[in-house]
Design a protein around this motif. Structure first.
Motif, PDB file in Angstrom:
ATOM      1  N   SER A  39      51.953  11.221  54.216  1.00  0.00           N
ATOM      2  CA  SER A  39      51.001  11.421  53.126  1.00  0.00           C
ATOM      3  C   SER A  39      49.763  10.578  53.352  1.00  0.00           C
ATOM      4  O   SER A  39      49.782   9.557  54.039  1.00  0.00           O
ATOM      5  N   PHE A  40      48.662  11.053  52.775  1.00  0.00           N
ATOM      6  CA  PHE A  40      47.404  10.334  52.906  1.00  0.00           C
ATOM      7  C   PHE A  40      47.522   8.940  52.301  1.00  0.00           C
ATOM      8  O   PHE A  40      47.014   7.969  52.855  1.00  0.00           O
ATOM      9  N   ASP A  41      48.233   8.861  51.159  1.00  0.00           N
ATOM     10  CA  ASP A  41      48.380   7.558  50.510  1.00  0.00           C
ATOM     11  C   ASP A  41      49.133   6.587  51.407  1.00  0.00           C
ATOM     12  O   ASP A  41      48.836   5.391  51.438  1.00  0.00           O
ATOM     13  N   ALA A  42      50.103   7.111  52.155  1.00  0.00           N
ATOM     14  CA  ALA A  42      50.855   6.244  53.063  1.00  0.00           C
ATOM     15  C   ALA A  42      49.918   5.651  54.115  1.00  0.00           C
ATOM     16  O   ALA A  42      49.984   4.459  54.443  1.00  0.00           O
ATOM     17  N   ARG A  86      46.670   5.282  53.808  1.00  0.00           N
ATOM     18  CA  ARG A  86      45.763   4.334  53.141  1.00  0.00           C
ATOM     19  C   ARG A  86      46.449   3.001  52.897  1.00  0.00           C
ATOM     20  O   ARG A  86      45.850   1.941  53.028  1.00  0.00           O
ATOM     21  N   GLY A  87      47.721   3.107  52.543  1.00  0.00           N
ATOM     22  CA  GLY A  87      48.469   1.883  52.278  1.00  0.00           C
ATOM     23  C   GLY A  87      48.671   1.050  53.535  1.00  0.00           C
ATOM     24  O   GLY A  87      48.745  -0.180  53.488  1.00  0.00           O
ATOM     25  N   TRP A 105      46.140  17.349  50.836  1.00  0.00           N
ATOM     26  CA  TRP A 105      46.600  15.976  51.010  1.00  0.00           C
ATOM     27  C   TRP A 105      47.034  15.339  49.694  1.00  0.00           C
ATOM     28  O   TRP A 105      47.560  14.242  49.682  1.00  0.00           O
ATOM     29  N   VAL A 158      44.990  14.192  47.286  1.00  0.00           N
ATOM     30  CA  VAL A 158      44.210  12.983  46.977  1.00  0.00           C
ATOM     31  C   VAL A 158      43.354  13.245  45.753  1.00  0.00           C
ATOM     32  O   VAL A 158      42.623  14.224  45.719  1.00  0.00           O
ATOM     33  N   ASP A 159      43.416  12.338  44.813  1.00  0.00           N
ATOM     34  CA  ASP A 159      42.521  12.425  43.670  1.00  0.00           C
ATOM     35  C   ASP A 159      41.286  11.589  43.971  1.00  0.00           C
ATOM     36  O   ASP A 159      41.365  10.553  44.613  1.00  0.00           O
ATOM     37  N   LEU A 176      35.886   7.419  47.826  1.00  0.00           N
ATOM     38  CA  LEU A 176      36.996   6.461  47.715  1.00  0.00           C
ATOM     39  C   LEU A 176      36.642   5.188  48.461  1.00  0.00           C
ATOM     40  O   LEU A 176      36.160   5.256  49.593  1.00  0.00           O
TER      41      LEU A 176
END
Lengths: 499, 646
Positions: A226-229, A231-232, A432, A434-435, A456
């Protein structure tokens, strides 16, 4: 005056490296130009007029110091020429091969403008960088300090790799994610080998990997990770996915077998060239051998398709384009190469009267109808209905829009139809999940023109996914610029943290 | 104010000038195009230094006039003949040029074609050097003398002096105005040729704004502003620049670079290389064929400037450019909001001098008059010579306050008979007794012979254009002629044709930039025959140091029985040898014979009496660059086969 080495265009004509003749080159996927010999490169470089106001440089997206490295080449100082050229360009040997120089540096060359024939800038750029690789002048990426911050780059195309190279040299930890099984993006799977040998790209990939850039391949963001992964995991993220959604046609028998998308076709061919097994190619679906091929479109992708089809042994290859030669978007040099190799261009012809729409932003684009042969029980395409066009007045972009000539239709037999109508961005925010990632009304990601920062924080975007389908050289420029602004962002962030 | 009420485009366009760019630097096509364009709109183009094709005096079949209205007189004096100086409305003395202050120009040999060589009285393929200074201007008085000379040779033309923007230019401009110049041009650093050295382009010169305002203010303070017209150039690019220049005091505006760009220049900036890809500044036939410029394009450019000027004038409520000239109070310094930019105080540029509002700016006023000289009398007395072409002989006493004798007469000869006339060399003989003033026989034309019994001051035969001058001591003089100076400094500077015989020594800087005159004298000071590109100099006595420096053409013969002359000569650029070929011997002997006949020179007669032994005492001097171009070898082949015959 006796020491004057430059300005020789008065006495020396323009010469490209020898082009392999069409009969020889149209059966393999090797590049069609041979290398300049040293003497030839020196001689051709000496034609440069060393302008006070060098338009080649101002029309190069990277603002390469072209007159300088031509001067150095002419003086036989090839290593210095290479050093000068790589200062502004991460992949000079790639630009030297695939840039449409006739629209950029060479097209604006002063001596070209005044009718003397351009300096062969691209060929010389390729020569000096290839020589640099052979001579070992290309230095390994060895940052003087290692920095803790890490950057995740999504997409291993030219934009992503240019940023990776620059960031890694600054000492950042860089990870590049790509959904394909090889890095390089369109450089590896989009552009055919006869324009860009695949080992040139793989050499760069290896160079980056040895320099400490980590590649995570076969990872489709939104599916495998995931995109958040991402980013994290990183301090900053760069989106450089390119535009992969094919513009499509709403046509009669659109799902007929034998109607394929350009990118699928080119990827298959490149994979075969690289030694992979491709089932769709094996079963003939994406193989032009022995077929009557019709390619729809007039851009550079269409040119790649027609020339690939020739090399696969197609019986005939026709390119349908609804305007004429002077009004096509693709490089004139490519059209000429294709014609030499046996491609037939059918100018001013749109495939069919059309009902329906073209998806995406292609509202101004082709209105095309592929009339499949309606033989019962066989959905395979058999012919294309061609409408003849004529050119009307120029539109706002300066190109003349085509108008239909009534009653001039005819059927063009076809076993394989390749749609090369351009590319559009995928719906990144939705795919993805993403908000807050803002996109434009064309679906491209909204990023600052200078810093390439998106909506972002810590997320940047470069290349086609910002610009829409564009040139490799623009992606490289974006990548380099984004690398600098990411570095500045991270440096500021760490300073604030320290305070 | 409605734009219709502002002065017309035609009237504004007349204030434009294309500054001096020589044929040689520019291709003949480009040069002619500029001339035609400026003539079409009643503006002026400047020939640059380097002469102009006399064919330009005749209109083209389509009615266009290809003749430059301004003729430049620069340090090289190339092609500055009596004819050239008469074919114009204005003469410009280029003291310096904004893009390369303090430097002369150079025309590389490869740009010297047949045509250029003909116009400049030089040799095809041989480099031409414009010296940094004018050899006849070492002070403001010298400049006044040159202005006087030019006002004599062309009794109609206004005289412009081109200065560069520099601190102190105001003082210089005031001096120039007092020296009776009519127009002062202040040139800024931003313009300039692509052939200037990079160091000059980047580091030399000041902006025209600074020079112009200083010149304007100082002239106004000293009540000299009304005497002259102010002009500026060097980086004017837009109509807004023009209006700003007007407010700072300029009445006329030079457009050089932009005019070239209008003609197709693409700023390759390799102007010295003869490889201009668009044929603007090359002499190469093939490249000249690429020239795409036309007079229409230049006219359009100037029209657009004028249009923008009108718009700006309308927006500030001015009816004409004259209304805003000198109105620096209408300008204010813009604050950029950055301390590195705003610590510059531009107020000194924007000062208005007390009483400046009373100045009347009139570009059409007559030129500043200069005093008459002996020529007023000569022309009256020679009436039948001018009206009927009768051969005449006139005789006067002369004093050194009578300057520039024979020049106005030469102007009349050129306008009556032309310069390539059929007159006898002594058709009009003027005998003078006494001490002649400066610039005796300057620009003397064919058909005029001046015989002086006495002596002459500086600048004898300046720009000699085909006339003959002889100077000999009075018959009863007890002085030994060969040991005494009879003519002053800077003799024959920029001479292009004619003869000078002087029974005595010349001063310093003898025959500098001579390109065609033949001369016999009996000794000279330092810097003799510098930058010479043609003609023959015979010197029957001692020479000074630095002889023949920068000499790229012509021939010199030195009578040097003691063998000391080589010490004064640079062997790297000059070849010295004994007289070795019958052709050269005949030339030398004939000149000495004429010298003896004209001046009664005892030294010349002595040499001729013992010619067979004395000829071995002569040294022949020829520039190395010329060897390949000589018609006859310097020596008979057997003696020296290294020197190529033609």
């Amino acid at each position: 005056m006796a020491t004057q080495k430059m300005l020789k265009f008065v006495t020396i004509g323009r010469e490209m490296p020898e082009k392999r003749d069409a009969a020889d080159r149209s059966h393999d996927f090797h590049e069609i130009y041979r290398e300049f010999a040293e003497a030839k490169a020196t001689e051709q470089a000496s034609r440069c007029s060393q302008c006070g106001v060098p338009y080649c440089q101002s029309h190069c997206p990277l603002h390469n110091n072209i007159p300088d490295w031509l001067h150095l080449t002419a003086e036989g100082r090839t290593e210095e020429a290479y050093l000068r050229s790589q200062e502004t360009n991460t992949f000079p040997e790639i630009c030297g091969r695939i840039c449409p120089q006739d629209r950029l540096c060479e097209g604006n060359c002063v001596i070209e403008q005044s009718g003397h024939g351009t300096v062969t800038i691209g060929a010389i750029e390729k020569y000096i960088t290839d020589t640099a690789w052979e001579q070992g002048w290309v230095r390994a990426i060895a940052p003087s300090v290692e920095r803790a911050e890490s950057i995740g780059i999504i997409g291993a195309g030219p934009g992503g790799l240019a940023a990776a190279d620059r960031l890694r040299r600054m000492g950042f930890q860089v990870t590049v994610y790509d959904r394909h099984d090889r890095a390089g993006g369109l450089l590896i799977y989009g552009i055919p080998g006869f324009k860009l040998e695949k080992d040139v790209v793989e050499r760069r990939n290896a160079h980056l990997a040895q320099g400490g850039v980590e590649f995570v391949l076969n990872q489709n963001v939104g599916e495998d990770i995931s995109f958040d992964a991402i980013r994290g995991r990183h301090d900053a993220v760069l989106i450089a996915t390119g535009v992969y959604k094919t513009r499509d046609l709403d046509i009669d028998n659109a799902d007929a077998r034998g109607v394929v998308r350009a990118l699928d076709y080119l990827t298959a061919s490149n994979k075969v060239d690289l030694g992979d097994e491709v089932p769709d190619f094996e079963d003939g679906e994406l193989n032009a051998q022995g077929k009557n091929v019709v390619v729809i479109g007039g851009g550079d992708t269409a040119m790649d398709c027609v020339r690939t089809a020739i090399r696969q042994g197609a019986t005939s290859v026709k390119c349908l384009y609804r305007r004429d030669r002077a009004n096509m978007p693709g490089s004139q040099r490519e059209v000429q190469n294709a014609e030499e190799e046996g491609v037939e261009f059918v100018w001013l012809s749109a495939p069919g009267a059309f009902a329906g729409h073209v998806t995406g932003e292609a509202a101004t684009a082709q209105e095309i109808d592929v009339d499949g042969d309606p033989r019962v029980g066989d959905p395979r395409v058999g012919s294309v209905r061609v409408h003849k066009m004529r050119l009307g007045a120029p539109d706002v972009s300066g190109r003349r829009s085509p108008e239909l000539i009534e009653g001039a239709d005819y059927d063009e037999p076809a076993d394989l139809v390749i749609k090369a109508l351009g590319f559009e961005p995928e719906e990144i925010p939705r795919l993805w999940g993403v908000d807050g990632l803002e996109v434009t009304r064309w679906g491209t990601i909204k990023a600052d023109f200078q810093t390439h920062a998106t909506s972002l924080p810590g997320v940047y975007a470069v290349g086609d996914i910002v610009r829409g389908a564009s040139l490799v050289v623009w992606a490289i420029r974006d990548g380099r610029e984004a690398a600098d602004s990411i570095a500045e962002y991270l440096t500021n962030a760490s300073r604030i943290a320290a305070e | 104010m409605p734009i219709e009420e502002v002065e017309s485009i035609t009237s504004i366009r007349k204030r434009f000038v294309t500054p001096g760019m020589s044929p040689g630097a520019l291709s003949p096509e480009a040069h002619m195009t500029l001339n035609i364009a400026m003539n079409r709109i009643g503006a002026k183009s400047d020939s640059g230094e380097g002469g102009e094709d006399p064919a330009h005096s005749h209109p083209l079949p389509n009615g266009d006039n290809p003749c430059a209205k301004i003729k430049q007189v620069a340090s090289g004096r190339f092609g500055v003949t009596a004819e050239y100086l008469n074919a114009c409305e204005e003469l410009e003395i280029k003291v310096a040029q904004g893009a390369k202050p303090g430097e002369g120009g150079q025309l590389p040999g490869m740009k010297v074609t047949d045509l250029i060589a003909r116009l400049r009285h030089s040799t095809k393929g041989v480099t031409l050097i414009s010296p940094p200074p004018h050899h006849d201007i070492y002070s403001i008085e010298d400049l006044a003398q040159l202005i006087y000379d030019l006002k004599q040779i062309n009794p109609r033309a206004k005289i412009t002096v081109k200065l560069v923007a520099s601190s102190g230019v105001g003082t210089i401009a005031a001096g120039v105005a007092k020296a009776k110049a009519d127009i002062i041009l202040v040139s800024g650093h931003n313009g300039g040729t692509g052939a200037s050295p990079a160091t000059s382009i980047k580091f030399a010169g000041l902006p025209w704004e600074m020079g112009l305002t200083e010149a304007h203010q100082v002239l106004a303070m000293n009540k000299l502003r009304e005497r002259v017209t102010l002009r500026t150039d060097g980086g004017l690019r837009t109509g807004r620049d023009i209006v700003m220049a007007a407010m700072m005091g300029a009445e006329e505006y030079g457009i050089g670079t932009a005019a070239l760009i209008a003609m197709g220049c693409i700023m390759v900036r390799q102007c010295q290389s003869n490889t201009c890809p668009v044929g603007v500044c090359t002499q190469d036939e093939k490249l000249r064929a690429m020239f795409t410029g036309s007079a229409d394009k230049v006219v359009n450019l100037i029209t657009f400037y004028a249009t923008e000027v009108r718009e700006v004038l309308a927006s500030i409520g001015a009816r004409s450019l004259d209304e805003v000239i000198g109105r620096a109070d209408l300008l204010t310094q813009v604050s950029r909001g950055d301390k590195s930019l705003d610590d510059l105080d531009l107020n000194p540029l924007l000062i208005t001098v007390d009483g400046a509002d009373k100045i009347v700016y009139d570009r059409s006023k007559p030129r500043n008059a200069v005093m008459d000289t002996l020529d007023a009398e000569i022309i009256r007395d020679a009436e039948r010579f001018f009206s009927d072409g009768e051969k005449m002989q006139l005789s006067y006493a002369v004093r050194n306050t009578l300057r520039t004798v024979g020049t106005r007469t030469s102007s009349m000869i050129v306008s009556t008979f032309g310069m390539r006339n059929k007159l006898q060399p002594d058709h009009l003989t003027v005998r003078l007794t006494g001490s002649a003033g400066q610039s005796l026989g300057a620009f003397a034309a064919p058909g005029l012979k001046i015989e002086v019994s006495g002596d002459a001051n500086d600048y004898v035969g300046k720009g000699l254009s085909g006339g003959t001058i002889t100077v000999r001591p009075p018959m009863d003089s007890p002085l030994v002629a060969a040991d005494n100076t009879i003519i002053g400094n800077t003799v024959l500077y920029g001479a292009t044709d004619g003869y000078l015989f002087a029974a005595g020594r010349a001063g310093e800087r003898f025959a500098v930039r001579n390109s065609g005159a033949k001369v016999v004298i009996e000794g000279c000071g330092t810097n003799g025959c510098e930058y010479m590109t043609g003609g023959v100099a015979v010197i029957l006595g001692r020479i000074g140091a630095n002889f023949g420096a920068g000499m790229t053409g012509g021939m010199a013969y030195l009578y040097d029985p003691d063998g000391i002359a080589p010490d004064y000569i640079n062997p790297e650029t000059l070849v010295t040898c004994p007289i070795g070929h019958a052709h050269w011997e005949a030339q030398l002997k004939e000149l000495i014979e004429t010298h003896v006949k004209e001046t009664g020179s005892l030294k010349g007669a002595e040499i001729l009496n013992h010619w067979e032994t004395e000829k071995a005492n002569f040294l022949q001097i020829c520039p190395t660059e010329m060897l390949a171009h000589l018609k006859y070898p310097l020596a008979d082949v057997a003696e020296n086969d290294a020197i190529p015959a033609e």
